[in-house]
Design a protein around this motif. Sequence first.
Motif, PDB file in Angstrom:
ATOM      1  N   VAL A  46       0.842  -1.202   0.000  1.00 59.02           N
ATOM      2  CA  VAL A  46       0.000   0.000   0.000  1.00 59.02           C
ATOM      3  C   VAL A  46       0.875   1.250   0.000  1.00 59.02           C
ATOM      4  O   VAL A  46       0.638   2.205  -0.737  1.00 59.02           O
ATOM      5  N   ALA A  47       1.913   1.234   0.835  1.00 57.48           N
ATOM      6  CA  ALA A  47       2.824   2.380   0.908  1.00 57.48           C
ATOM      7  C   ALA A  47       3.536   2.602  -0.416  1.00 57.48           C
ATOM      8  O   ALA A  47       3.828   3.747  -0.793  1.00 57.48           O
ATOM      9  N   GLY A  48       3.817   1.525  -1.136  1.00 58.08           N
ATOM     10  CA  GLY A  48       4.493   1.630  -2.427  1.00 58.08           C
ATOM     11  C   GLY A  48       3.575   2.025  -3.567  1.00 58.08           C
ATOM     12  O   GLY A  48       4.035   2.272  -4.685  1.00 58.08           O
ATOM     13  N   GLY A  49       2.270   2.076  -3.298  1.00 57.29           N
ATOM     14  CA  GLY A  49       1.314   2.485  -4.333  1.00 57.29           C
ATOM     15  C   GLY A  49       0.834   1.361  -5.224  1.00 57.29           C
ATOM     16  O   GLY A  49       0.047   1.591  -6.150  1.00 57.29           O
ATOM     17  N   ASP A  50       1.295   0.130  -4.979  1.00 56.25           N
ATOM     18  CA  ASP A  50       0.910  -1.000  -5.830  1.00 56.25           C
ATOM     19  C   ASP A  50      -0.473  -1.556  -5.489  1.00 56.25           C
ATOM     20  O   ASP A  50      -1.124  -2.180  -6.327  1.00 56.25           O
ATOM     21  N   VAL A  51      -0.883  -1.349  -4.225  1.00 56.93           N
ATOM     22  CA  VAL A  51      -2.157  -1.896  -3.743  1.00 56.93           C
ATOM     23  C   VAL A  51      -2.915  -0.778  -3.028  1.00 56.93           C
ATOM     24  O   VAL A  51      -2.313   0.092  -2.397  1.00 56.93           O
ATOM     25  N   LYS A  52      -4.226  -0.817  -3.114  1.00 58.57           N
ATOM     26  CA  LYS A  52      -5.051   0.169  -2.422  1.00 58.57           C
ATOM     27  C   LYS A  52      -5.635  -0.443  -1.145  1.00 58.57           C
ATOM     28  O   LYS A  52      -5.971  -1.628  -1.111  1.00 58.57           O
ATOM     29  N   PRO A  53      -5.779   0.366  -0.073  1.00 57.42           N
ATOM     30  CA  PRO A  53      -6.382  -0.165   1.155  1.00 57.42           C
ATOM     31  C   PRO A  53      -7.867  -0.425   0.979  1.00 57.42           C
ATOM     32  O   PRO A  53      -8.508   0.130   0.063  1.00 57.42           O
ATOM     33  N   LEU A  54      -8.408  -1.294   1.831  1.00 60.35           N
ATOM     34  CA  LEU A  54      -9.856  -1.454   1.890  1.00 60.35           C
ATOM     35  C   LEU A  54     -10.442  -0.241   2.609  1.00 60.35           C
ATOM     36  O   LEU A  54      -9.763   0.406   3.398  1.00 60.35           O
ATOM     37  N   HIS A  55     -11.705   0.059   2.341  1.00 62.53           N
ATOM     38  CA  HIS A  55     -12.353   1.182   3.037  1.00 62.53           C
ATOM     39  C   HIS A  55     -13.673   0.714   3.642  1.00 62.53           C
ATOM     40  O   HIS A  55     -14.565   0.253   2.922  1.00 62.53           O
ATOM     41  N   PHE A  56     -13.750   0.832   4.966  1.00 66.40           N
ATOM     42  CA  PHE A  56     -14.984   0.511   5.668  1.00 66.40           C
ATOM     43  C   PHE A  56     -15.765   1.805   5.853  1.00 66.40           C
ATOM     44  O   PHE A  56     -15.179   2.858   6.163  1.00 66.40           O
ATOM     45  N   LEU A  57     -17.073   1.711   5.657  1.00 68.07           N
ATOM     46  CA  LEU A  57     -17.967   2.862   5.784  1.00 68.07           C
ATOM     47  C   LEU A  57     -17.573   3.989   4.841  1.00 68.07           C
ATOM     48  O   LEU A  57     -17.921   5.152   5.040  1.00 68.07           O
ATOM     49  N   GLY A  58     -16.785   3.651   3.841  1.00 67.53           N
ATOM     50  CA  GLY A  58     -16.427   4.613   2.826  1.00 67.53           C
ATOM     51  C   GLY A  58     -15.274   5.536   3.150  1.00 67.53           C
ATOM     52  O   GLY A  58     -14.779   6.240   2.275  1.00 67.53           O
ATOM     53  N   PHE A  59     -14.803   5.540   4.431  1.00 66.77           N
ATOM     54  CA  PHE A  59     -13.729   6.485   4.755  1.00 66.77           C
ATOM     55  C   PHE A  59     -12.662   5.925   5.706  1.00 66.77           C
ATOM     56  O   PHE A  59     -11.616   6.542   5.897  1.00 66.77           O
ATOM     57  N   ILE A  60     -12.895   4.760   6.305  1.00 64.77           N
ATOM     58  CA  ILE A  60     -11.911   4.193   7.240  1.00 64.77           C
ATOM     59  C   ILE A  60     -10.981   3.256   6.468  1.00 64.77           C
ATOM     60  O   ILE A  60     -11.414   2.194   6.002  1.00 64.77           O
ATOM     61  N   ILE A  67      -8.035   1.731  16.376  1.00 67.37           N
ATOM     62  CA  ILE A  67      -6.663   1.797  16.892  1.00 67.37           C
ATOM     63  C   ILE A  67      -5.647   1.884  15.761  1.00 67.37           C
ATOM     64  O   ILE A  67      -4.757   2.742  15.767  1.00 67.37           O
ATOM     65  N   GLY A  68      -5.792   0.985  14.766  1.00 66.84           N
ATOM     66  CA  GLY A  68      -4.827   0.938  13.672  1.00 66.84           C
ATOM     67  C   GLY A  68      -4.716   2.241  12.909  1.00 66.84           C
ATOM     68  O   GLY A  68      -3.631   2.837  12.818  1.00 66.84           O
ATOM     69  N   PRO A  69      -5.828   2.746  12.336  1.00 63.21           N
ATOM     70  CA  PRO A  69      -5.738   3.992  11.570  1.00 63.21           C
ATOM     71  C   PRO A  69      -5.193   5.177  12.362  1.00 63.21           C
ATOM     72  O   PRO A  69      -4.401   5.968  11.850  1.00 63.21           O
ATOM     73  N   ILE A  70      -5.621   5.302  13.633  1.00 62.44           N
ATOM     74  CA  ILE A  70      -5.176   6.458  14.442  1.00 62.44           C
ATOM     75  C   ILE A  70      -3.713   6.339  14.826  1.00 62.44           C
ATOM     76  O   ILE A  70      -2.905   7.251  14.596  1.00 62.44           O
ATOM     77  N   PHE A  71      -3.342   5.194  15.408  1.00 62.36           N
ATOM     78  CA  PHE A  71      -1.994   5.084  15.955  1.00 62.36           C
ATOM     79  C   PHE A  71      -0.938   4.799  14.889  1.00 62.36           C
ATOM     80  O   PHE A  71       0.251   4.993  15.136  1.00 62.36           O
ATOM     81  N   HIS A  72      -1.373   4.375  13.709  1.00 63.60           N
ATOM     82  CA  HIS A  72      -0.413   4.275  12.609  1.00 63.60           C
ATOM     83  C   HIS A  72       0.045   5.675  12.198  1.00 63.60           C
ATOM     84  O   HIS A  72       1.230   5.887  11.909  1.00 63.60           O
ATOM     85  N   ILE A  73      -0.899   6.625  12.201  1.00 59.64           N
ATOM     86  CA  ILE A  73      -0.543   8.027  11.892  1.00 59.64           C
ATOM     87  C   ILE A  73       0.379   8.584  12.973  1.00 59.64           C
ATOM     88  O   ILE A  73       1.375   9.261  12.684  1.00 59.64           O
ATOM     89  N   VAL A  74       0.049   8.287  14.246  1.00 57.72           N
ATOM     90  CA  VAL A  74       0.898   8.742  15.359  1.00 57.72           C
ATOM     91  C   VAL A  74       2.300   8.156  15.228  1.00 57.72           C
ATOM     92  O   VAL A  74       3.314   8.851  15.400  1.00 57.72           O
ATOM     93  N   GLU A  75       2.377   6.859  14.923  1.00 55.99           N
ATOM     94  CA  GLU A  75       3.660   6.176  14.774  1.00 55.99           C
ATOM     95  C   GLU A  75       4.491   6.797  13.655  1.00 55.99           C
ATOM     96  O   GLU A  75       5.697   7.035  13.818  1.00 55.99           O
ATOM     97  N   GLN A  76       3.850   7.093  12.530  1.00 58.00           N
ATOM     98  CA  GLN A  76       4.568   7.707  11.420  1.00 58.00           C
ATOM     99  C   GLN A  76       5.059   9.097  11.788  1.00 58.00           C
ATOM    100  O   GLN A  76       6.146   9.521  11.362  1.00 58.00           O
ATOM    101  N   GLY A  77       4.270   9.816  12.597  1.00 58.45           N
ATOM    102  CA  GLY A  77       4.692  11.142  13.054  1.00 58.45           C
ATOM    103  C   GLY A  77       5.921  11.078  13.945  1.00 58.45           C
ATOM    104  O   GLY A  77       6.865  11.872  13.786  1.00 58.45           O
TER     105      GLY A  77
END
Length: 467
Positions: free
Chosen positions: A205-219, A274-284
Amino acid sequence: MPENRKIAEEVIEAVGGRENIQSIAHCATRLRIMVNDKEKIKQEKIEHIDKVKGAFFNSGQYQIIFGTGTVNKIYEEISRLGMNTMSASEQKKEAVKSGSRFQRVVRTFGDVFVPIIPVLVATGLFMGLRGLVMQEQILALFGMKPEDIPQNFILFTQVLTDTAFIFLPALVAWSTFRVFGGTPIIGLVLGLMLVSPALPNAWDVAGGDVKPLHFLGFIPVVGYQGSVLPAFIAGILGAKLERAIRKRVPEALDLIMTPFLTLLVMITFSLLVIGPIFHIVEQGILKVATNVLAWPFGISGFLIGGLNQLIVITGVHHIFNMLEIQLLAQYHNNPYNAIVTCAVAAQGGAALAVGLKTRSAKLKALALPSSFSSFLGITEPAIFGVNLRYGKPFIMALIGGGAGGFLASVFGLKATGMAVTVIPGTLLYLNGQIPLYILVNLVAIVVAFVLTWLFGYSDRVKKEIEQ
């Protein structure tokens, strides 16, 4: 041995006698004693006991440095004297109750990440060896070129170097469940779910080869290969949830319902919140750390190399384990290790200067082995037994660490692993970096040695301090 029995008796008496001792344990180099009243400890008397290389109070324990091998023999004699002994892990659980909130938080980081480190050390060594084997000069010795390497051999090396980081969330969740009172195997499975092949691979996903799944259209929902913080937070909450469920579920249903509900709730919550939020924190956090390490003119190397061992004596250095793990998982290199190894080497250089300069046979017998211990990556005997005890050698070692760290930063040295430094650390720089690695360590040692010899120590100062 009568000599060790005498030392054991002297230790018990110097820490305030049997009535002042709650328990005694030991680790690889130190005797760890929990006392009722630390004011009753006779520090000076402890330091003059034969074979003692230093003593200090930290993390709720009075720790006496004897060194590897010796500490086991002293511990055996103390056990024979009928003292209350326990394992280091049991005593650590008692010690956790003491200290400030910040100290307890840092200790928790250590308890979670330290058990994972040996696996990451092995992975780093595999990376270093692969880097060595892949060098054109090495292949030329066997009449080969890089394109001659069999594809199956490359796949084999990838198994060795990539597995621990692909399943890093499983290791982190397992260890976090263990520390926070959950069932480790549930934590392991939760961590494995975070890197399930059914989820889009985080690196793809980070490399742009694959797209993430989206739950509820935005997660966005992805796998968390190589991630640390989401698994750590999920482990904490998962362990607490498991314990809460176990209290409320009837015993007859506990075996079925507790793991079922824990995993169902936690994987849903982990993937969607947890994943979406803390992955952003981790990258920061990672971005800030890499920006600091990339400061120009070797500034970051000088500051980190100069201050590292000052942080070590406070006992909060384990908090940087998570940073090193993140660097390795994200970039497959670790510039922090290259700087820190200079700080470790410098402590050995300062202790070596004291050992060669002093005329005291006892101090010489303490300082010289302590310096060698530092060159193997263990600085505690040198710090607490020699350098910090006489003050100036420790300061000179900090300067030496800053000088070596400055060069490591300027040269852009990056380890392939973590946790091993100085002589053992050479195995993390086999990918063409060894000459520069040796140079920065020698600079740290020489600067600390020369400054300590000229300005940092004299036997006259020793007499003044010990009076």
